[in-house]
Motif scaffolding. Structure first.
Motif, mmCIF file in Angstrom:
data_model
loop_
_atom_site.group_PDB
_atom_site.id
_atom_site.type_symbol
_atom_site.label_atom_id
_atom_site.label_comp_id
_atom_site.label_asym_id
_atom_site.label_seq_id
_atom_site.Cartn_x
_atom_site.Cartn_y
_atom_site.Cartn_z
ATOM 1 N N LEU A 1 56.635 -24.598 6.583
ATOM 2 C CA LEU A 1 55.260 -24.932 6.239
ATOM 3 C C LEU A 1 54.393 -23.785 6.732
ATOM 4 C CD1 LEU A 1 53.185 -26.949 5.106
ATOM 5 C CD2 LEU A 1 53.031 -27.933 7.390
ATOM 6 N N LYS A 2 53.692 -23.132 5.817
ATOM 7 C CA LYS A 2 52.794 -22.017 6.143
ATOM 8 C C LYS A 2 53.479 -20.963 7.013
ATOM 9 C CE LYS A 2 48.676 -24.811 5.590
ATOM 10 N NZ LYS A 2 47.477 -25.367 6.224
ATOM 11 N N ASP A 3 54.635 -20.483 6.570
ATOM 12 C CA ASP A 3 55.387 -19.383 7.185
ATOM 13 C C ASP A 3 56.129 -19.732 8.468
ATOM 14 O OD1 ASP A 3 54.549 -17.659 5.141
ATOM 15 O OD2 ASP A 3 52.808 -16.994 6.268
ATOM 16 N N MET B 1 55.458 -18.993 2.911
ATOM 17 C CA MET B 1 56.756 -19.662 2.941
ATOM 18 C C MET B 1 56.521 -21.141 3.204
ATOM 19 S SD MET B 1 58.963 -16.887 5.171
ATOM 20 C CE MET B 1 57.652 -16.491 6.326
ATOM 21 N N THR B 2 56.754 -21.963 2.188
ATOM 22 C CA THR B 2 56.545 -23.405 2.289
ATOM 23 C C THR B 2 57.579 -24.108 1.424
ATOM 24 O OG1 THR B 2 54.173 -23.177 2.719
ATOM 25 C CG2 THR B 2 54.904 -25.296 1.887
ATOM 26 N N GLY B 3 58.324 -25.037 2.015
ATOM 27 C CA GLY B 3 59.399 -25.732 1.319
ATOM 28 C C GLY B 3 60.732 -25.336 1.921
ATOM 29 N N GLN B 4 61.797 -25.459 1.161
ATOM 30 C CA GLN B 4 63.141 -25.120 1.636
ATOM 31 C C GLN B 4 63.366 -23.613 1.563
ATOM 32 O OE1 GLN B 4 64.065 -28.276 3.187
ATOM 33 N NE2 GLN B 4 65.937 -27.164 2.837
ATOM 34 N N GLY B 5 64.025 -23.072 2.597
ATOM 35 C CA GLY B 5 64.313 -21.648 2.576
ATOM 36 C C GLY B 5 65.224 -21.213 3.696
ATOM 37 N N GLU B 6 65.515 -19.905 3.680
ATOM 38 C CA GLU B 6 66.328 -19.290 4.733
ATOM 39 C C GLU B 6 65.658 -17.995 5.161
ATOM 40 O OE1 GLU B 6 70.907 -18.732 5.054
ATOM 41 O OE2 GLU B 6 70.101 -16.912 4.108
ATOM 42 N N HIS C 1 58.226 -14.591 14.092
ATOM 43 C CA HIS C 1 56.999 -14.051 13.536
ATOM 44 C C HIS C 1 57.325 -13.382 12.206
ATOM 45 C CE1 HIS C 1 53.497 -11.434 13.141
ATOM 46 N NE2 HIS C 1 52.882 -12.372 13.834
ATOM 47 N N PRO C 2 56.565 -13.658 11.146
ATOM 48 C CA PRO C 2 56.890 -13.119 9.825
ATOM 49 C C PRO C 2 57.000 -11.593 9.768
ATOM 50 C CG PRO C 2 55.261 -14.853 9.622
ATOM 51 C CD PRO C 2 55.467 -14.595 11.096
ATOM 52 N N TYR D 1 63.652 -13.347 3.455
ATOM 53 C CA TYR D 1 63.368 -14.767 3.249
ATOM 54 C C TYR D 1 63.729 -15.092 1.815
ATOM 55 C CZ TYR D 1 60.970 -19.137 2.356
ATOM 56 O OH TYR D 1 60.695 -20.429 2.000
ATOM 57 N N GLN D 2 64.514 -16.136 1.653
ATOM 58 C CA GLN D 2 64.829 -16.637 0.324
ATOM 59 C C GLN D 2 64.469 -18.105 0.319
ATOM 60 O OE1 GLN D 2 68.999 -15.783 -0.254
ATOM 61 N NE2 GLN D 2 68.507 -13.881 -1.306
ATOM 62 N N GLY D 3 63.616 -18.494 -0.616
ATOM 63 C CA GLY D 3 63.264 -19.893 -0.689
ATOM 64 C C GLY D 3 61.968 -20.124 -1.430
ATOM 65 N N GLU D 4 61.378 -21.269 -1.157
ATOM 66 C CA GLU D 4 60.184 -21.701 -1.864
ATOM 67 C C GLU D 4 58.920 -21.117 -1.239
ATOM 68 O OE1 GLU D 4 60.858 -25.932 -1.404
ATOM 69 O OE2 GLU D 4 61.856 -26.020 -3.352
ATOM 70 N N TRP D 5 57.922 -20.921 -2.108
ATOM 71 C CA TRP D 5 56.616 -20.392 -1.702
ATOM 72 C C TRP D 5 55.534 -21.317 -2.235
ATOM 73 C CZ3 TRP D 5 56.115 -15.813 1.068
ATOM 74 C CH2 TRP D 5 57.272 -15.041 1.184
#
Length: 92
Positions: free
Chosen positions: A37-39, A17-22, A1-2, A8-12
């Motif tokens: 996709l959508k958090d 949070m959508t795309g590649q991340g950690e 749960h966010p 969070y490091q990555g794409e938005w």
């Protein structure tokens, strides 16, 4: 749960949070690296976490934040399940 996320490091996209991340959780015992996709984890990724003092790892497909599709789970005792997953449960 966010709300329990430490970092969070990555794409938005559109503030989510959508795309590649950690993502690392607040207890710092859980980490997900992969597609969002959508958090939520969605697509291919790797989830590592500590449970009862043992490291566990899942590498595979996710849907709406749950293990879903093809994946490989390494249990803390070294046992491995590789195959299908549905709604966070081994299915095969």
């Amino acid at each position: 749960h966010p709300k329990k996320v430490l970092s969070y490091q990555g794409e938005w996209y559109e503030g989510r949070m959508t795309g590649q991340g950690e993502m690392k959780w607040a207890n710092n015992k859980k980490c997900y690296t992969g597609t969002f996709l959508k958090d939520k984890p969605n697509g291919f990724g790797e989830l590592t976490f500590m449970d009862a003092g043992r490291l566990r790892m899942y590498t595979g497909e996710f849907k709406d934040g749950k293990k879903h599709g093809k994946g490989r789970f390494v249990y803390g005792n070294g046992r491995i399940y590789e195959g299908d997953w549905k709604n966070d449960k081994a299915n095969g």
